[in-house]
Design an enzyme around this catalytic site. Structure first.
Site, PDB file in Angstrom:
ATOM      1  CG  HIS A 100      -4.765  -2.027   2.937  1.00  0.00           C
ATOM      2  ND1 HIS A 100      -4.998  -3.180   3.329  1.00  0.00           N
ATOM      3  CD2 HIS A 100      -5.795  -1.559   1.833  1.00  0.00           C
ATOM      4  CE1 HIS A 100      -6.158  -4.092   2.816  1.00  0.00           C
ATOM      5  NE2 HIS A 100      -6.526  -2.955   1.773  1.00  0.00           N
TER       6      HIS A 100
ATOM      7  NE  ARG B  34      -6.968 -10.814  18.027  1.00  0.00           N
ATOM      8  CZ  ARG B  34      -6.637 -11.388  16.775  1.00  0.00           C
ATOM      9  NH1 ARG B  34      -5.606 -11.044  16.322  1.00  0.00           N
ATOM     10  NH2 ARG B  34      -7.489 -12.145  16.288  1.00  0.00           N
TER      11      ARG B  34
ATOM     12  CG  ASN C 209       6.126  -2.723   1.523  1.00  0.00           C
ATOM     13  OD1 ASN C 209       6.150  -1.792   0.993  1.00  0.00           O
ATOM     14  ND2 ASN C 209       4.933  -3.652   1.211  1.00  0.00           N
TER      15      ASN C 209
HETATM   16  C1  GRF Z   1       1.992  -5.771   0.918  1.00  0.00           C
HETATM   17  O1  GRF Z   1       1.015  -5.735  -0.079  1.00  0.00           O
HETATM   18  C2  GRF Z   1       1.227  -4.972   1.763  1.00  0.00           C
HETATM   19  O2  GRF Z   1       0.584  -3.681   1.433  1.00  0.00           O
HETATM   20  C3  GRF Z   1       0.395  -5.609   2.638  1.00  0.00           C
HETATM   21  O3  GRF Z   1       1.017  -6.893   2.757  1.00  0.00           O
HETATM   22  C4  GRF Z   1       1.867  -6.975   1.504  1.00  0.00           C
HETATM   23  C5  GRF Z   1       3.360  -7.252   2.407  1.00  0.00           C
HETATM   24  O4  GRF Z   1       4.300  -7.513   1.220  1.00  0.00           O
HETATM   25  N1  GRF Z   1       0.070  -5.167   3.893  1.00  0.00           N
HETATM   26  P1  GRF Z   1       5.695  -7.312   1.701  1.00  0.00           P
HETATM   27  O5  GRF Z   1       5.876  -8.578   2.822  1.00  0.00           O
HETATM   28  O6  GRF Z   1       6.155  -6.236   2.284  1.00  0.00           O
HETATM   29  O7  GRF Z   1       6.522  -7.866   0.553  1.00  0.00           O
END
Ligand code: GRF
Length: 203
Positions: free
Chosen positions: A111, A67, A16
């Protein structure tokens, strides 16, 4: 074009992040990535930041007693970078309410499910176990409750009879790479709708 600076937080593969880097490289895209932070030293996604010449930092959550202290270290780095918005992209840490309050309506997350269904982990496995006919992904604003918060965009995939967790995840991931840049643009341009209404939270 005056681009809004953003920070991207990751923990792993970074596909992403890659989609966001590619979108931000377009001259007419209204955001640019000022900083990438990973809490994992070996996060695959860091290579995308490096290749694109984007500043990146590894901040080890295990080096902090609490945290909140880890979150404040992130907060300080984001402030220094000049970023005004934070994109979580596979960031596998729960963020403290204090941090979220500091960045109210300025943190978005992707998500891999059609929220509010399947909050948490193993979303594709659970969707298959439930016999869902449709599944997908969601981009939403981050609020103190995990995987909650106003929805900015969703994309749906049809579940096939022969789907495995892997094949379903792969089709959802393709949609993630479409809706994350699209959602980022909507937020930066103040054009997202929440519950059918246009709201302006972007200062
Ligand atoms: C994705 O499926 C996102 O929706 C979730 O974690 C995963 C991350 O994938 N929160 P990447 O590291 O972006 O490939």
């Amino acid at each position: 074009m005056n681009k809004t600076k953003i920070a991207v937080l990751i923990s792993g593969r970074g596909s992403n992040l890659k989609a966001l880097i590619e979108a931000c490289a377009q001259p007419d895209f209204p955001a640019e990535i000022a900083l990438v932070i990973s809490n994992k030293k070996d996060a695959g996604g860091l290579k995308y930041a490096e290749e694109a010449g984007i500043t990146y930092k590894f901040i080890d959550h295990k080096a902090f007693p609490k945290r909140e202290a880890f979150d404040m270290a992130i907060h300080e780095e984001v402030i220094v970078s000049g970023a005004q918005l934070i994109c979580l992209a596979g960031f596998m840490r729960i963020i403290s309410a204090e941090f979220i309050t500091l960045w109210k309506n300025k943190i978005i997350n992707i998500h891999p499910s059609l929220l509010p269904a399947f909050k948490g982990v193993d979303t594709h496995k659970r969707a298959l176990e439930e016999g869902c006919k449709y599944h997908g992904c969601t981009v939403h604003f981050v609020v103190p409750d995990v995987d909650s918060g106003p929805i900015i965009a969703q994309s749906v995939v049809e579940v096939r009879d022969d789907d495995t967790e892997e094949t379903l995840a792969a089709r959802v991931l393709e949609k993630e790479h479409e809706i994350y840049p699209r959602s980022l643009r909507l937020v930066v341009e103040n054009k997202y709708l929440v519950k059918g209404h246009r709201v302006e939270t972007w200062g």
